[in-house]
Design a protein around this motif. Structure first.
Motif, PDB file in Angstrom:
ATOM      1  N   ILE A 191       0.854  -1.187   0.000  1.00 29.70           N
ATOM      2  CA  ILE A 191       0.000   0.000   0.000  1.00 29.70           C
ATOM      3  C   ILE A 191       0.893   1.241   0.000  1.00 29.70           C
ATOM      4  N   PRO A 192       0.981   1.976  -1.107  1.00 29.32           N
ATOM      5  CA  PRO A 192       1.820   3.181  -1.137  1.00 29.32           C
ATOM      6  C   PRO A 192       1.278   4.256  -0.198  1.00 29.32           C
ATOM      7  N   ASP A 193       2.200   5.002   0.379  1.00 22.62           N
ATOM      8  CA  ASP A 193       1.828   6.100   1.276  1.00 22.62           C
ATOM      9  C   ASP A 193       1.621   7.360   0.427  1.00 22.62           C
ATOM     10  N   GLU A 194       0.529   7.378  -0.334  1.00 21.03           N
ATOM     11  CA  GLU A 194       0.246   8.504  -1.216  1.00 21.03           C
ATOM     12  C   GLU A 194      -1.119   9.117  -0.944  1.00 21.03           C
ATOM     13  N   GLY A 195      -1.703   8.772   0.199  1.00 22.19           N
ATOM     14  CA  GLY A 195      -3.008   9.326   0.524  1.00 22.19           C
ATOM     15  C   GLY A 195      -4.133   8.510  -0.064  1.00 22.19           C
ATOM     16  N   GLN A 196      -5.339   8.812   0.378  1.00 23.98           N
ATOM     17  CA  GLN A 196      -6.529   8.124  -0.083  1.00 23.98           C
ATOM     18  C   GLN A 196      -7.526   9.159  -0.588  1.00 23.98           C
ATOM     19  N   TYR A 197      -8.531   8.703  -1.284  1.00 20.13           N
ATOM     20  CA  TYR A 197      -9.534   9.633  -1.787  1.00 20.13           C
ATOM     21  C   TYR A 197     -10.925   9.079  -1.517  1.00 20.13           C
ATOM     22  N   PHE A 198     -11.841  10.003  -1.295  1.00 18.65           N
ATOM     23  CA  PHE A 198     -13.215   9.653  -0.940  1.00 18.65           C
ATOM     24  C   PHE A 198     -14.103   9.845  -2.160  1.00 18.65           C
ATOM     25  N   ALA A 199     -14.846   8.811  -2.511  1.00 22.45           N
ATOM     26  CA  ALA A 199     -15.731   8.867  -3.674  1.00 22.45           C
ATOM     27  C   ALA A 199     -17.149   8.512  -3.253  1.00 22.45           C
ATOM     28  N   ALA A 200     -18.090   9.352  -3.633  1.00 21.13           N
ATOM     29  CA  ALA A 200     -19.512   9.108  -3.379  1.00 21.13           C
ATOM     30  C   ALA A 200     -20.181   8.722  -4.686  1.00 21.13           C
ATOM     31  N   TRP A 201     -21.021   7.709  -4.632  1.00 22.84           N
ATOM     32  CA  TRP A 201     -21.707   7.222  -5.826  1.00 22.84           C
ATOM     33  C   TRP A 201     -23.087   7.871  -5.900  1.00 22.84           C
ATOM     34  N   MET A 202     -23.178   8.879  -6.738  1.00 18.18           N
ATOM     35  CA  MET A 202     -24.407   9.642  -6.872  1.00 18.18           C
ATOM     36  C   MET A 202     -25.303   9.066  -7.977  1.00 18.18           C
ATOM     37  N   ARG A 203     -26.593   9.288  -7.842  1.00 21.98           N
ATOM     38  CA  ARG A 203     -27.532   8.887  -8.892  1.00 21.98           C
ATOM     39  C   ARG A 203     -27.320   9.748 -10.137  1.00 21.98           C
TER      40      ARG A 203
END
Length: 319
Positions: A191-203
């Motif tokens: 797991i690279p230490d490059e941060g994570q991102y948050f994704a929301a699945w919209m209609r």
């Protein structure tokens, strides 16, 4: 939220009926009920259309399958699971013995080939050799040199190192196991230490009110009662259900329609989130709401709804 609105409207109706002494008859009661349906329905419709919400959201991260360049028996695994390491640190070692023998064998052949090349060169000077023999010897020498470089490359790669700064999750590799270079069976997951991102699945119908830069809020199941501010970073222009790859089968419709939600990446810029980051594992679930510039005052209803959902995360069953 709809229940809260109904209860609030019912309380207002009771108060109005009592304060103004309005009689309860076949005209006043139906008028109050129909008025509530119209008012609450209009508020909910306006809120859903202008301030989209998704109950399906996730904290995503990139994983790198660790596949060795060569196959062999593992003799050492110095890395520990979930321990931060630097680029170039050793993940595991493969037995170098067969690769060392290969290097020694090619080196011996190369020495003999270089000697033949020198003798042929000397014979040509004395008119006892031909140019064809010299060219064959040079080709043989160059071929063995390339084989030696490749063998040395394989020997060097018996030591598998970290591709970047990060950590290895769930170290299950042990000395004595076989590590193979097959891409379908990695030896570790890095797991690279490059941060994570948050994704929301919209209609999909929410795309009418999704604009990059709009205000957003996020609530994680792992952090009950907390809502973090953010903004829409990007709206992906394609979804997986529509992808087509070359094959011998024509694209056709089968089964029920796919959900077809659109991934919206939300950048969490709330300073309070830094102290809770360690409590949010990669892949954690959450909820998200986006507030457009239209009917901004109606967005307060969405904020109340999201905070109610965040507080509901305190309630979970015990077994």
């Amino acid at each position: 939220m709809d229940l809260l609105l109904i209860l609030t409207y019912a309380a207002l109706c009771v108060a109005i009926f009592k304060i103004f002494h309005i009689p309860l008859n076949k005209w006043t009661v139906p008028t109050a009920v129909l008025g509530g349906i119209l008012i609450i329905g209009a508020l909910i419709f306006t809120m859903n259309y202008n301030h989209p919400y998704s109950e399906v959201a996730r904290y995503y991260f990139v994983s790198v399958p660790v596949i060795p360049v060569v196959s062999g028996q593992v003799i050492e695994v110095p890395v520990k699971g979930n321990e931060l390491i630097q680029k170039g640190d050793i993940l595991f070692r493969i037995d170098p013995t067969p690769f060392t023998y290969r290097v020694k064998s090619i080196k011996a052949q190369l020495i003999a080939a270089k000697g033949d090349r020198a003798r042929i060169t000397e014979l040509i000077k004395r008119s006892f050799g031909t140019q064809r023999e010299l060219e064959a010897t040079i080709a043989r020498t160059d071929d063995l040199q390339a084989q030696l470089d490749h063998a040395q490359y394989e020997l060097d790669n018996t030591i598998v190192r970290a591709p970047s700064k990060g950590f290895v999750a769930q170290v299950s590799l042990r000395p004595g196991m076989m590590a193979t270079k097959l891409p379908l069976r990695p030896s570790m997951i890095f797991i690279p230490d490059e941060g994570q991102y948050f994704a929301a699945w919209m209609r999909q119908n929410s795309l009418l009110r999704l604009v990059v830069g709009d205000e957003a809020e996020v609530a994680f199941d792992a952090i009950p009662g907390k809502v973090f501010k953010g903004k829409v970073a990007s709206v992906l222009s394609v979804i997986g259900e529509g992808q087509v790859q070359p094959s011998g089968t024509l694209t056709s419709y089968t089964g029920s329609p796919p959900p077809g939600r659109v991934p919206v990446v939300i950048e969490i810029n709330d300073p309070d989130f830094t102290q809770y980051r360690d409590f949010v594992p990669g892949g954690a679930y959450g909820q998200a709401a986006v507030y457009s510039q239209h009917f901004h005052h109606i967005g307060m209803m969405r904020k109340i709804l999201l905070r109610m959902a965040a507080w509901m995360n305190y309630i979970f069953p015990f077994h």
